[in-house]
Design an enzyme around this catalytic site. Structure first.
Site, PDB file in Angstrom:
ATOM      1  N   VAL A  32     108.389 -41.727  -3.084  1.00  0.00           N
ATOM      2  CA  VAL A  32     108.321 -41.898  -1.631  1.00  0.00           C
ATOM      3  C   VAL A  32     108.450 -40.538  -0.929  1.00  0.00           C
ATOM      4  CG1 VAL A  32     110.789 -42.384  -1.230  1.00  0.00           C
ATOM      5  CG2 VAL A  32     109.073 -43.420   0.234  1.00  0.00           C
ATOM      6  N   ASP A  33     109.212 -39.645  -1.534  1.00  0.00           N
ATOM      7  CA  ASP A  33     109.391 -38.295  -0.987  1.00  0.00           C
ATOM      8  C   ASP A  33     108.024 -37.592  -0.863  1.00  0.00           C
ATOM      9  OD1 ASP A  33     110.688 -36.064  -0.144  1.00  0.00           O
ATOM     10  OD2 ASP A  33     111.613 -35.553  -2.074  1.00  0.00           O
ATOM     11  N   SER A 116     116.898 -44.753  -4.625  1.00  0.00           N
ATOM     12  CA  SER A 116     117.326 -44.593  -6.039  1.00  0.00           C
ATOM     13  C   SER A 116     116.673 -45.570  -7.017  1.00  0.00           C
ATOM     14  CB  SER A 116     118.858 -44.718  -6.206  1.00  0.00           C
ATOM     15  OG  SER A 116     119.479 -43.552  -5.770  1.00  0.00           O
ATOM     16  N   TYR A 120     115.034 -42.322  -9.968  1.00  0.00           N
ATOM     17  CA  TYR A 120     116.474 -42.202 -10.201  1.00  0.00           C
ATOM     18  C   TYR A 120     117.047 -43.384 -10.984  1.00  0.00           C
ATOM     19  CZ  TYR A 120     117.038 -37.894  -7.458  1.00  0.00           C
ATOM     20  OH  TYR A 120     116.991 -36.606  -7.015  1.00  0.00           O
TER      21      TYR A 120
HETATM   22  P1  ADP Z   1     114.380 -42.277  -6.104  1.00  0.00           P
HETATM   23  O1  ADP Z   1     114.216 -40.923  -6.719  1.00  0.00           O
HETATM   24  O2  ADP Z   1     115.481 -42.331  -5.069  1.00  0.00           O
HETATM   25  O3  ADP Z   1     114.475 -43.337  -7.125  1.00  0.00           O
HETATM   26  P2  ADP Z   1     111.569 -42.875  -5.610  1.00  0.00           P
HETATM   27  O4  ADP Z   1     110.674 -42.295  -4.585  1.00  0.00           O
HETATM   28  O5  ADP Z   1     111.255 -42.578  -7.023  1.00  0.00           O
HETATM   29  O6  ADP Z   1     113.051 -42.439  -5.226  1.00  0.00           O
HETATM   30  O7  ADP Z   1     111.632 -44.446  -5.442  1.00  0.00           O
HETATM   31  C1  ADP Z   1     112.373 -45.117  -4.447  1.00  0.00           C
HETATM   32  C2  ADP Z   1     111.651 -46.392  -4.081  1.00  0.00           C
HETATM   33  O8  ADP Z   1     110.627 -46.083  -3.164  1.00  0.00           O
HETATM   34  C3  ADP Z   1     110.952 -47.082  -5.261  1.00  0.00           C
HETATM   35  O9  ADP Z   1     111.303 -48.457  -5.232  1.00  0.00           O
HETATM   36  C4  ADP Z   1     109.478 -46.864  -5.007  1.00  0.00           C
HETATM   37  O10 ADP Z   1     108.717 -47.966  -5.447  1.00  0.00           O
HETATM   38  C5  ADP Z   1     109.458 -46.793  -3.505  1.00  0.00           C
HETATM   39  N1  ADP Z   1     108.297 -46.118  -2.908  1.00  0.00           N
HETATM   40  C6  ADP Z   1     107.478 -45.194  -3.440  1.00  0.00           C
HETATM   41  N2  ADP Z   1     106.530 -44.831  -2.549  1.00  0.00           N
HETATM   42  C7  ADP Z   1     106.776 -45.556  -1.415  1.00  0.00           C
HETATM   43  C8  ADP Z   1     106.156 -45.672  -0.135  1.00  0.00           C
HETATM   44  N3  ADP Z   1     105.071 -44.950   0.178  1.00  0.00           N
HETATM   45  N4  ADP Z   1     106.669 -46.536   0.767  1.00  0.00           N
HETATM   46  C9  ADP Z   1     107.767 -47.260   0.481  1.00  0.00           C
HETATM   47  N5  ADP Z   1     108.407 -47.213  -0.692  1.00  0.00           N
HETATM   48  C10 ADP Z   1     107.918 -46.364  -1.649  1.00  0.00           C
END
Ligand code: ADP
Length: 367
Positions: A32-33, A116, A120
């Site tokens: 998501v980042d 997370s 994570y």
């Molecule tokens: P973390 O490192 O905190 O686990 P991630 O980005 O890997 O963060 O994942 C956190 C959550 O965000 C996951 O459930 C993932 O499916 C979700 N995610 C990824 N891309 C998006 C998006 N564009 N919009 C909303 N949620 C997302």
């Protein structure tokens, strides 16, 4: 104010703030980042550089730049290490700190991803529970509208046991109802395949939070007939016995009560304040005012059920309240059976019920 679980891409949401599951450098990453940085443009990275990182469990805020929303709140979730390293407390802190920042910056709408739960590695059902519990608790005290955004189907799951229990509860009741057709029809036949999440709505367009219109309940299942303005003599007799000790005058007055009148009476009887009631019901204050101000207000079915749950009504009382709004609970509706399941199990937590409704692709309770 309410929390809503939706399926969407968080970068498309037109909220005052969206929350980023960042890493402690705040210099961008995957998941998501990465999506947020791509959508916001290089100015976001510039702004993040100036922040000098962020410890796990804390949050920082920047502008949203090219995103539809005004702000991005960056929070650093814990890496899952088995659960014994304070992961839960850190995750709770991520939500609290982000919500606190949102309030400080006068945001009215905020969207969270499931922090997370991606790279994570926090178990998804637990991550979801922490999110819902922490946000729900915060909203009992503060006025905000929160979206919990679930991105991909695979990332969403309620506890396996709860899922299996509800599923078999639905199966049993569906079979009861359709058993006379010569073969047991499974409720899952109406969707293509398991899990039922596969047919959940995916919103392509940005969501613009706004006024909450009350409309008729619009699930696929057939609706019961609206209740008559006056009860039939039979129904009146039944209701009277249900009123127990109250006098005949009271009983007759209650038969003609509207939904709004019955709701307000029940709130008084339970010794709750209006605010306690609408907040626990995951309801918007404006909507509650409308109901309070209009004796003939006709709520959506999810709204009426949310009040029944918040007031911890028995199954019979729930049916009575629903009838005032022209609804019934039926075994031909998965939504209804899930509600029945929770009432029969004495679980009146609106947020937990919403997790389950979401998992079974049903409309959620509340606003
Ligand atoms: P973390 O490192 O905190 O686990 P991630 O980005 O890997 O963060 O994942 C956190 C959550 O965000 C996951 O459930 C993932 O499916 C979700 N995610 C990824 N891309 C998006 C998006 N564009 N919009 C909303 N949620 C997302």
């Amino acid at each position: 104010m309410p929390i809503q679980i939706i399926r969407n891409d968080i970068t498309k949401l037109n909220c005052d703030a969206i929350v980023n599951a960042a890493n402690s450098s705040l210099l961008g990453g995957g998941g998501v980042d990465g999506a947020i940085h791509r959508a916001a443009g290089p100015e976001l990275l510039e702004a993040c550089r100036k922040l000098g990182g962020c410890p796990t469990g804390e949050a920082r805020i920047t502008k949203g730049y090219r995103l539809p929303g005004k702000y991005v709140i960056h929070t650093v979730g814990p890496v899952w290490q088995g659960g014994g390293r304070g992961e839960r407390e850190l995750l709770v802190s991520c939500y609290r700190e982000s919500l606190r920042l949102a309030l400080e910056y006068q945001c009215e709408t905020v969207a969270f991803p499931l922090i997370s739960s991606g790279v994570y590695g926090y178990p998804k059902d637990q991550a979801l529970k922490v999110a819902v519990d922490t946000i729900g608790e915060f909203l009992l005290e503060h006025e905000l509208f929160v979206y919990l955004v679930i991105f991909d189907r695979a990332s969403y799951t309620i506890g396996e046991k709860l899922f299996a229990d509800i599923r078999s509860y639905i199966d049993d009741r569906y079979v009861e109802l359709h058993g006379d057709t010569g073969r047991s029809r499974s409720p899952w036949e109406e969707t293509s395949s398991l899990p039922p999440l596969s047919s959940a709505p995916f919103l392509e367009e940005p969501v613009v939070p706004g006024e909450f219109e009350e409309a008729s309940f619009d699930r696929r299942e057939p609706l019961p007939a609206a209740c008559p303005a006056k009860s039939s003599p039979d129904a009146a007799g039944k209701e009277r016995t249900a009123f127990g000790k109250s006098g005949l005058d009271d009983a007759l007055a209650q038969i003609d009560e509207s939904f709004s009148q019955m709701l307000l009476r029940k709130i008084d009887e339970k010794g709750m304040t209006d605010a306690q009631c609408y907040k626990r019901a995951n309801m918007d204050r404006k909507l509650f005012s409308k109901i309070r101000g209009n004796v003939w207000y006709k709520p959506k079915k999810q709204t009426a059920v949310a009040f029944a749950i918040t007031l911890e009504l028995s199954l019979e009382e729930t049916k009575e309240l629903l009838m005032k709004a022209g609804f019934a609970l039926s075994h031909s509706s998965k939504f209804d059976i899930i509600i029945e399941y929770f009432i029969e199990n004495g679980n009146y937590n609106v947020f937990e019920i919403n997790e389950a409704l979401f998992a079974f692709d049903q409309s959620l309770l509340g606003a």
